[in-house]
Design a protein around this motif. Sequence first.
Motif, mmCIF file in Angstrom:
data_model
loop_
_atom_site.group_PDB
_atom_site.id
_atom_site.type_symbol
_atom_site.label_atom_id
_atom_site.label_comp_id
_atom_site.label_asym_id
_atom_site.label_seq_id
_atom_site.Cartn_x
_atom_site.Cartn_y
_atom_site.Cartn_z
ATOM 1 N N GLU A 190 143.126 42.361 39.516
ATOM 2 C CA GLU A 190 143.409 41.881 38.159
ATOM 3 C C GLU A 190 144.363 42.817 37.439
ATOM 4 O O GLU A 190 145.210 42.383 36.656
ATOM 5 C CB GLU A 190 142.103 41.748 37.365
ATOM 6 C CG GLU A 190 141.146 40.691 37.904
ATOM 7 C CD GLU A 190 141.606 39.275 37.582
ATOM 8 O OE1 GLU A 190 142.632 39.118 36.892
ATOM 9 O OE2 GLU A 190 140.931 38.328 38.042
ATOM 10 N N ARG A 191 144.247 44.107 37.713
ATOM 11 C CA ARG A 191 145.057 45.095 36.989
ATOM 12 C C ARG A 191 146.485 45.179 37.519
ATOM 13 O O ARG A 191 147.423 45.364 36.755
ATOM 14 C CB ARG A 191 144.409 46.480 37.089
ATOM 15 C CG ARG A 191 143.067 46.576 36.374
ATOM 16 C CD ARG A 191 142.393 47.901 36.690
ATOM 17 N NE ARG A 191 143.207 49.040 36.305
ATOM 18 C CZ ARG A 191 142.995 50.285 36.704
ATOM 19 N NH1 ARG A 191 142.004 50.540 37.559
ATOM 20 N NH2 ARG A 191 143.767 51.270 36.302
ATOM 21 N N ALA A 192 146.616 45.073 38.855
ATOM 22 C CA ALA A 192 147.940 45.311 39.434
ATOM 23 C C ALA A 192 148.347 44.281 40.471
ATOM 24 O O ALA A 192 149.448 44.376 41.016
ATOM 25 C CB ALA A 192 147.979 46.713 40.059
ATOM 26 N N GLY A 193 147.486 43.314 40.768
ATOM 27 C CA GLY A 193 147.871 42.277 41.721
ATOM 28 C C GLY A 193 147.963 42.755 43.149
ATOM 29 O O GLY A 193 148.731 42.219 43.948
ATOM 30 N N VAL A 194 147.141 43.759 43.501
ATOM 31 C CA VAL A 194 147.134 44.304 44.862
ATOM 32 C C VAL A 194 145.681 44.495 45.290
ATOM 33 O O VAL A 194 144.830 44.853 44.474
ATOM 34 C CB VAL A 194 147.886 45.652 44.934
ATOM 35 C CG1 VAL A 194 147.782 46.270 46.326
ATOM 36 C CG2 VAL A 194 149.353 45.473 44.542
ATOM 37 N N VAL A 195 145.412 44.256 46.573
ATOM 38 C CA VAL A 195 144.075 44.457 47.136
ATOM 39 C C VAL A 195 144.092 45.640 48.088
ATOM 40 O O VAL A 195 145.010 45.777 48.907
ATOM 41 C CB VAL A 195 143.591 43.185 47.867
ATOM 42 C CG1 VAL A 195 142.412 43.496 48.782
ATOM 43 C CG2 VAL A 195 143.190 42.116 46.855
ATOM 44 N N ALA A 196 143.091 46.496 47.970
ATOM 45 C CA ALA A 196 142.901 47.631 48.876
ATOM 46 C C ALA A 196 141.425 47.654 49.287
ATOM 47 O O ALA A 196 140.627 46.833 48.845
ATOM 48 C CB ALA A 196 143.301 48.933 48.192
ATOM 49 N N ILE A 197 141.071 48.605 50.136
ATOM 50 C CA ILE A 197 139.706 48.726 50.654
ATOM 51 C C ILE A 197 139.136 50.085 50.257
ATOM 52 O O ILE A 197 139.795 51.113 50.458
ATOM 53 C CB ILE A 197 139.687 48.600 52.195
ATOM 54 C CG1 ILE A 197 140.119 47.211 52.631
ATOM 55 C CG2 ILE A 197 138.311 48.930 52.754
ATOM 56 C CD1 ILE A 197 139.154 46.100 52.306
ATOM 57 N N PRO A 198 137.912 50.122 49.704
ATOM 58 C CA PRO A 198 137.280 51.418 49.416
ATOM 59 C C PRO A 198 136.802 52.078 50.711
ATOM 60 O O PRO A 198 136.045 51.487 51.479
ATOM 61 C CB PRO A 198 136.103 51.044 48.511
ATOM 62 C CG PRO A 198 135.768 49.633 48.882
ATOM 63 C CD PRO A 198 137.064 48.984 49.296
ATOM 64 N N ASN A 199 137.246 53.297 50.945
ATOM 65 C CA ASN A 199 136.885 53.980 52.193
ATOM 66 C C ASN A 199 135.396 54.265 52.309
ATOM 67 O O ASN A 199 134.894 54.476 53.416
ATOM 68 C CB ASN A 199 137.648 55.310 52.304
ATOM 69 C CG ASN A 199 139.042 55.134 52.842
ATOM 70 O OD1 ASN A 199 139.626 54.064 52.722
ATOM 71 N ND2 ASN A 199 139.599 56.183 53.416
ATOM 72 N N ALA A 200 134.679 54.256 51.200
ATOM 73 C CA ALA A 200 133.245 54.578 51.258
ATOM 74 C C ALA A 200 132.483 53.659 52.193
ATOM 75 O O ALA A 200 131.428 54.038 52.713
ATOM 76 C CB ALA A 200 132.644 54.526 49.851
#
Length: 420
Positions: A376-386
């Motif tokens: 929502e903030r930047a239009g990009v998806v990433a994965i949390p390493n946790a």
Amino acid sequence: MAAMTSSPSGPGTTGTTGAPGSSASGRPLLNRRLAEFGTTIFAEMSALAVRTGAINLGQGFPDTDGPDEVREAAVRALRDGRGNQYPPGPGVPELRAAVAEHQARVYGLSYDPDREVLVTAGATEAIAASLLALVEPGDEVIALEPYYDSYAASIALAGGTRVPVTLRPRDGRFVLDLDELRDAVTPRTRLLLLNTPHNPTGTVLTREELAAIAELAVERDLLVVTDEVYEHLVFTDETTPAHLPLASFPGMRERTVTIGSAGKTFSFTGWKVGWVTSTPELVTAVRSAKQYLTFVASGPFQYAVAEALALPESYFTGVREDLRAKRDLLSAGLTAAGFEVYRPQGTYFITTDIRPLGDDRSHGGDGFAFCRALPERAGVVAIPNAVFYDHREAGAPFVRFAFCKRTEVLANAVERLKAL
């Protein structure tokens, strides 16, 4: 697989689905060995990308196909009727020969294609079959943390106990503490499960690190399963060696199960063609488990991958250089956006630390909250390493981005990340 109990989620999972958790007798429906594993983070984040229209740099699959000649080889095999019925259990002879030739040509390792090579349904099945074959209940399996989520599930299915040894950031890379590794070995340790080049950190274990691991394995008589699917995706420079198979070190040929795969190198991840190379005894053990998983798979694609492995060195060099440029593009963009970037030495993933963004923007170093808000903030998806850690706090501030995408997609993502 969706968890059906209220147990805490394990590595690679995001929790439970809320589905009914037990039968009329009160016994949980899901095998208790899998109770800690919920829906994978990849499914959640990919769905979030679709819902928000965000660029998906979470899941590690290319957005273009591999070489035309390899794809046409699969089409030709289909038309010629090769592999349309069950292929041989160990894999088609052409692919087993190609794997053996590749190991000899690239690494100087000699394997008998008839007795020391086994074709699998991707590296994921190779990992599962290896652990099911070699680990018994009560055995301890040491894995380098963070680790690919199927490692934890496969250890659990085998009834083993996973013992994580954490890679920690130092001097721009994630580093293995060899003393910590040695201290983790107990009389119950059966097997070391390694991954180099390493997903998600991008670390490539050095010759000195691998030599120390080999010495420890020989000294303590340990088996080793080594996941080397990113073997051709190493960005060599003065500090990073080309890929070094652990089986090439003294005393390791006879105790190492090496896993390879076509998906990452040739950008055909959907074909699910992997392989195991080891001694006849270890390959026979792994095959004994593998035959009750898929039995066989990917018939026509096996013939195509055999041709792919024979591509000239210029192909492999071209793949590396293309990904090196993409790595540098995304690394620069992430740095400019305020992340601390751990520039990967291999794979096609970049791990970042979100804390330099500041508490408001980094959600206090909570990678889960950050990744759920990022589309929502930047239009990009990433994965949390946790999700790749048993020690969740150790991975909390780290977030992974994939750069196996078209250059224009990465450039668009970099532009969007400026919103941070």
